[in-house]
Design a protein around this motif. Structure first.
Motif, PDB file in Angstrom:
ATOM      1  N   VAL A 185       0.875  -1.169   0.000  1.00  0.00           N
ATOM      2  CA  VAL A 185       0.000   0.000   0.000  1.00  0.00           C
ATOM      3  C   VAL A 185       0.913   1.219   0.000  1.00  0.00           C
ATOM      4  N   ALA A 186       0.801   2.042  -1.022  1.00  0.00           N
ATOM      5  CA  ALA A 186       1.711   3.167  -1.180  1.00  0.00           C
ATOM      6  C   ALA A 186       1.598   4.145  -0.014  1.00  0.00           C
ATOM      7  N   ALA A 187       2.755   4.657   0.421  1.00  0.00           N
ATOM      8  CA  ALA A 187       2.773   5.629   1.513  1.00  0.00           C
ATOM      9  C   ALA A 187       2.044   6.909   1.129  1.00  0.00           C
ATOM     10  N   GLU A 188       1.921   7.171  -0.171  1.00  0.00           N
ATOM     11  CA  GLU A 188       1.269   8.400  -0.641  1.00  0.00           C
ATOM     12  C   GLU A 188      -0.207   8.448  -0.281  1.00  0.00           C
ATOM     13  N   ILE A 189      -0.741   7.336   0.206  1.00  0.00           N
ATOM     14  CA  ILE A 189      -2.151   7.336   0.567  1.00  0.00           C
ATOM     15  C   ILE A 189      -2.442   8.332   1.686  1.00  0.00           C
ATOM     16  N   ASP A 190      -1.418   8.676   2.487  1.00  0.00           N
ATOM     17  CA  ASP A 190      -1.659   9.631   3.568  1.00  0.00           C
ATOM     18  C   ASP A 190      -1.799  11.063   3.053  1.00  0.00           C
ATOM     19  N   SER A 191      -1.694  11.254   1.729  1.00  0.00           N
ATOM     20  CA  SER A 191      -1.958  12.566   1.142  1.00  0.00           C
ATOM     21  C   SER A 191      -3.452  12.844   1.028  1.00  0.00           C
ATOM     22  N   LEU A 192      -4.257  11.815   1.257  1.00  0.00           N
ATOM     23  CA  LEU A 192      -5.707  11.981   1.148  1.00  0.00           C
ATOM     24  C   LEU A 192      -6.235  12.599   2.438  1.00  0.00           C
ATOM     25  N   SER A 193      -6.005  13.876   2.580  1.00  0.00           N
ATOM     26  CA  SER A 193      -6.317  14.562   3.843  1.00  0.00           C
ATOM     27  C   SER A 193      -7.805  14.730   4.075  1.00  0.00           C
ATOM     28  N   ASN A 194      -8.629  14.545   3.035  1.00  0.00           N
ATOM     29  CA  ASN A 194     -10.085  14.676   3.195  1.00  0.00           C
ATOM     30  C   ASN A 194     -10.758  13.336   3.469  1.00  0.00           C
ATOM     31  N   LEU A 195      -9.949  12.281   3.547  1.00  0.00           N
ATOM     32  CA  LEU A 195     -10.514  10.939   3.679  1.00  0.00           C
ATOM     33  C   LEU A 195     -11.272  10.767   5.000  1.00  0.00           C
ATOM     34  N   GLU A 196     -12.494  10.235   4.889  1.00  0.00           N
ATOM     35  CA  GLU A 196     -13.324   9.964   6.065  1.00  0.00           C
ATOM     36  C   GLU A 196     -13.560   8.471   6.264  1.00  0.00           C
ATOM     37  N   TYR A 197     -13.405   7.696   5.201  1.00  0.00           N
ATOM     38  CA  TYR A 197     -13.701   6.253   5.261  1.00  0.00           C
ATOM     39  C   TYR A 197     -12.628   5.521   4.446  1.00  0.00           C
TER      40      TYR A 197
END
Length: 998
Positions: A185-197
């Motif tokens: 799972v790419a570390a870049e996923i933490d760029s999704l600052s609007n993620l709620e789910y």
């Protein structure tokens, strides 16, 4: 006429407005017509399915229920649950204003549909529950900057979660659960600052991966699900920075370390699932997440005490701390929680007395505290609100009498209070509690007599090692659902009532160590399902009935230390344990028991004799004695014997020569070798000469099967090959089957009698089962007129399910090394005349020499519909691939559908999961031919167990021992987690010993 300049301006404005209105109206009308035509083109592309019959040229497309229009233009298209089998129309994005697209839960094949990249305004995309495969594309960010919702769950996507996912900055919900993701799972996923789910649950993510993300960036995340994803390492301390977090599920992983204190300081937290990890240390003592509803920390290595602050959790409904190393007492405040209905702390080191108000202030349904060191009395109000379902308090030091209120607890399904110090009488109403299925009170000090009536639903009645007295009542004939009757070590007297033989489902009868007298009932032939019979250490007398030899599945018999007399009768051929010692038996013991295996089976019977010294009995032929005529007579006798022996040898040589010549004439040379695994009454010649076309009863990829008459019975013979150029795979199959079956002795595994081989062919000789295989009954291939599907009613189907589970559980848990079958299917389940199931066809079996390691096969072998996904994709072999196949059989038994039900892209297990995930009513999926109101709960439970067993992730499936326990304990509810269709159930199969699951 001269028009003033000012008037000209006004006139021009009017003209402009009129022209503008005309142009806009014309443009809008043109777009509407284009979209209408495009939707009809989509319908035509999907081959005019019936569900789109209302899409026509005369009605407005904005009125169609699948369409949503905004200002006259299509913005939403929903075609979910529509059995679509074609790829998504490549021209779908010609609907230029499309923002919402839902094709979920169809059967769409192929790679990710990249034409969707042209939907530039797309905000919502749901492709879940389809047959997509391939990898999640590395350029998935081309879906556009507007995308807020992306659901690719329950598909066959594999590989990584790519780095480009982090470019979808507006995403609020990302769902990739129940896929075959096996990368990183790419570390870049933490760029999704609007993620709620965020849901990545139930994937095969790269082994030993750790959270690579900065959790502080997820300050809007409310739902965080990583259930069963091979996650390791520690839960990061900064999880407390996820201030919006409401639901956390990282269960069934390899997490270690402690639980961060910041987790329970999150104010919005409602659900925490951390079960089945390697977490250690103490539970944080400060708890400020006062909105917690569900908390599951079971199956970890947690120590220390249960925090007092748990008593502040007024919303707490589910608390599971089982299978840890917790110690100390239960805080008294937990008994006062108003919402608590499920309390589980079994298998810990807890002690002290139980809070007296448990159940008084909340509608308690489940109370599981087994295997601790609790003392004192049981709380009086556990069933105060009349909703208690499951009471499992075994293996403690509780004492006193059972609360009288339990006698009025009509909701109770399971009563497991064994191995405590309870005394006194059982509350009178408890004997007949309407819904009670498991009545297990063994190893206490209970007194009193048995009632004439017992709850009709009781299947396990275990009262051994108590102080019950009196006779076994004649009313026992009404206990018709009884499967296990264990009353060992009590003070019962009188005779065994003949009514006891009227119990059709009885498999285990243990009445040893009592004071019973008289003879055995003459009607024991009725015990068609009886597997275990122990009547030892009583005062029973008379002869052992000859009918005992006709009990078809009896495998364990103990009549020792009684007063039985007469000869040893013919005994069942399947006996694996026999003890007739210390009686008054006389005569010669049966020849089939004349070997050292039964050396202790006949001791203490001075009138018995044997032809072998291995049994430590008198020899039936003790030799010739000398007479007074002296040695001359003896010499003469010896000479006579020598002459007779010489004559017999000559005669035998002649007979062998004649037989040899006869064999040659028949084409049966003397190269056949027979290796027997039990006593047989036929020769290899009998078998080979009977292998004719008219005796063929089946053909398959691994040989032809014959039914052959061997005199008193039939046998089934599988001919593996007849080609001198031996197929190595078939040879390996034959060797595997012989190696395994010759060492397996179990009533639910087909019995291998012998094997016969020569240079050209190899034969396996089995017991013949006249009811053939399960598929012929279940799927209507048995010849009409003789039998039909209706005969296979639900009780028979449940009996078959339990039988298969018992056979597989034995293979997985009791064989050393464990045996994985690899080809479990209904055609490999054989049925005897009483519909007892036997696992057959071990040609694909694999021995797991190192049970803790996955074995990898060079190729996938098996049958479509039954193959576990990890076996297909990686050829990895573990016991869980048998569990998956067994789950498919459970789905077949409950739905009546075949394993291949669906199209070329789907199977019965996928169909079942599809309906469960969309929330369909289970009752609507069941086989209407056998569904009756009285069986409905059992059928639903077995169907749900089938769903559990066919989970995509192997670690999410139960073991066969767990599955067997659930089947044997029907009536014990299966509880849903609110996530992932995860199941939670009483973990009694994981007991430290096998007393309960024997």
């Amino acid at each position: 006429m001269i028009i003033p300049v000012q008037s000209c301006v006004h006139f021009s404005c009017h003209i402009f407005l009129i022209l503008s209105f005309f142009l806009v109206h014309t443009s809008s009308q043109s777009l509407s017509d284009q979209e209408h035509a495009l939707l009809l083109k989509i319908k035509q592309y999907l081959e005019d399915p019936l569900f789109l019959s209302h899409w026509n040229s005369t009605s407005s497309h904005c009125s169609w229920p699948e369409i949503t229009c905004t200002t006259g233009s299509v913005t939403s298209l929903t075609l979910s649950h529509s059995n679509i089998t074609k790829i998504i129309p490549p021209f779908i994005c010609d609907l230029t204003n499309l923002t919402h697209l839902d094709f979920s839960f169809n059967f769409i094949p192929g790679d990710f549909p990249t034409p969707l990249y042209n939907c530039s305004k797309l905000e919502y995309l749901d492709l879940s529950g389809n047959n997509f495969d391939g990898k999640v594309p590395r350029d998935i960010d081309h879906l556009g900057a507007n995308l807020q919702y992306l659901n690719l769950g329950s598909t066959n996507f594999y590989g990584d979660v790519p780095a480009s996912i982090g470019n979808l900055k507006q995403l609020t919900q990302l769902k990739l659960q129940f896929c075959l993701l096996n990368g990183t799972v790419a570390a870049e996923i933490d760029s999704l600052s609007n993620l709620e789910y965020l849901d990545l649950s139930s994937n095969f993510l790269f082994p030993t991966w750790k959270l690579p993300w900065n959790l502080t960036k997820f300050n809007k995340l409310k739902v965080f699900y990583l259930y069963g994803t091979n996650l390791v390492g520690e839960i990061p301390e900064n999880i407390g920075d996820m201030v919006a977090l409401e639901k956390l599920d990282v269960s069934k992983n390899g997490l270690t370390g402690g639980i961060p204190s910041g987790l329970f300081l999150l104010k919005n937290l409602t659900s925490v699932y951390l079960f089945e990890n390697g977490l250690s240390g103490e539970i944080p003592s400060v708890v400020e997440a006062l909105n917690l509803v569900n908390l599951d920390l079971a199956r970890n290595n947690l120590t220390g005490k249960i925090p007092d602050d748990f008593g502040k959790l007024q919303q707490l409904s589910w608390l599971s701390l089982s299978l840890n190393g917790l110690s100390g007492v239960i805080p008294e405040s937990l008994g006062n929680l108003p919402a608590l209905n499920d309390f589980r702390v079994f298998f810990n080191k807890l002690s002290g007395t139980l809070p007296p108000d448990f159940g008084r202030y909340s509608k308690l349904k489940t109370f599981l505290i087994a295997s601790n060191s609790f003392t004192g009395k049981l709380p009086e109000n556990l069933c105060y609100h009349g909703m208690l379902l499951n009471l499992s308090i075994y293996e403690n030091n509780l004492s006193g009498e059972l609360p009288e209120s339990l006698g009025n607890c009509s909701s109770l399904l399971d009563l497991k209070v064994h191995e405590n110090n309870f005394s006194g009488n059982i509350p009178s109403g408890l004997w007949t509690s309407f819904n009670l299925s498991n009545f297990m009170v063994s190893h206490n000090k209970f007194t009193g007599v048995l009632p004439e009536r017992l709850s009709w639903n009781v299947s396990r009645f275990e009262i051994s090692y108590n102080q019950f007295s009196g006779t076994i009542p004649s009313g026992v004939s009404s206990w018709t659902n009884l499967v296990v009757f264990d009353a060992s070590k009590n003070y019962f007297n009188g005779s065994i009532p003949k009514e006891l033989t009227a119990l059709p489902k009885l498999t285990t009868l243990l009445l040893d160590q009592n004071q019973l007298t008289g003879t055995l009932p003459s009607d024991i032939i009725s015990w068609k399902s009886l597997v275990t019979l122990n009547l030892s250490q009583n005062h029973l007398s008379g002869q052992i009935p000859h009918a005992i030899g006709q009990l078809p599945v009896l495998s364990q018999l103990d009549l020792s230390e009684n007063e039985f007399s007469g000869q040893v009768p013919s005994l069942p051929p399947r006996l694996t344990n026999l003890n007739l010692s210390y009686n008054h038996l006389t005569g010669r013991i049966p020849r089939e028991f004349e070997n050292s295996v039964y050396a202790s089976s006949f001791l203490g019977n001075s009138g018995l004799c044997s032809d072998t010294p291995a049994l430590n009995l008198a020899l039936c032929n003790s030799g010739l004695k000398k007479t007074s005529k002296g040695s001359s007579w003896s010499i003469g006798l010896v000479i006579c014997l020598v002459v007779v022996v010489a004559f017999l040898l000559a005669l035998l040589a002649s007979l062998l020569f004649i037989r040899y010549q006869r064999k040659r004439k028949q084409g049966l040379d003397n190269s056949w070798k027979l290796i027997s695994f039990q006593r047989v009454n036929f020769t290899e010649s009998t078998i080979v000469s009977s292998m004719t076309e008219q005796n063929i009863i089946g053909r398959g990829g691994y040989g032809t099967v014959y039914r052959i008459d061997v005199g008193s019975d039939y046998v089934a013979v599988k001919k593996i090959w007849n080609n001198r150029k031996l197929d190595k795979k078939l040879e390996s199959s034959f060797r595997a089957e012989v190696s395994i079956l010759s060492n397996i002795r179990h009533t639910n595994i087909v019995r291998l009698i012998c094997c016969i081989s020569n240079e050209d062919s190899m034969l396996l000789v089995y017991e013949y089962l006249e009811n053939h295989s399960l598929d012929k009954w279940l799927h209507k291939t048995v010849k009409p007129g003789s039998v039909n599907k209706v005969v296979l009613d639900w009780p028979k189907r449940l009996k078959i399910a339990i039988g298969v589970a018992q056979g597989l559980s034995y293979m997985h848990h009791d064989c050393s090394p464990p045996v994985v079958h690899r080809d479990i299917k209904t055609s490999n389940i054989l049925l005897d005349p009483q519909f007892n199931a036997k696992v057959a066809d071990f040609g694909l079996a694999k021995l797991l020499i190192k049970p803790e390691q996955l074995n990898t096969m060079s190729a996938v072998i098996g049958s479509f519909g039954y193959l576990a996904p990890e076996y297909v994709h990686s050829t990895r072999v573990s016991e869980k691939i048998d569990v998956f196949s067994f789950g498919v059989i459970l789905l077949e038994l409950t739905t009546g559908k075949e394993a291949s039900y669906g199209d070329q892209h789907s199977s019965l297990s996928e169909w079942a999961w599809h309906h469960i995930l969309i929330g369909d009513n289970v009752e609507e999926l069941l086989d209407k031919d056998v569904m009756e109101a009285s069986y409905l709960d059992e059928m639903c439970t077995v169907f749900k167990l089938g769903i559990m067993c066919t989970a995509t992730l192997p670690t999410s499936r139960p073991t066969m021992k767990d599955a067997l326990h659930i089947l044997q304990s029907l009536g014990e509810p299966l509880f849903y987690g609110e996530k992932n269709f995860g199941y939670y159930y009483d973990a009694t199969p994981l007991l430290k010993n096998s007393k309960e699951t024997s």
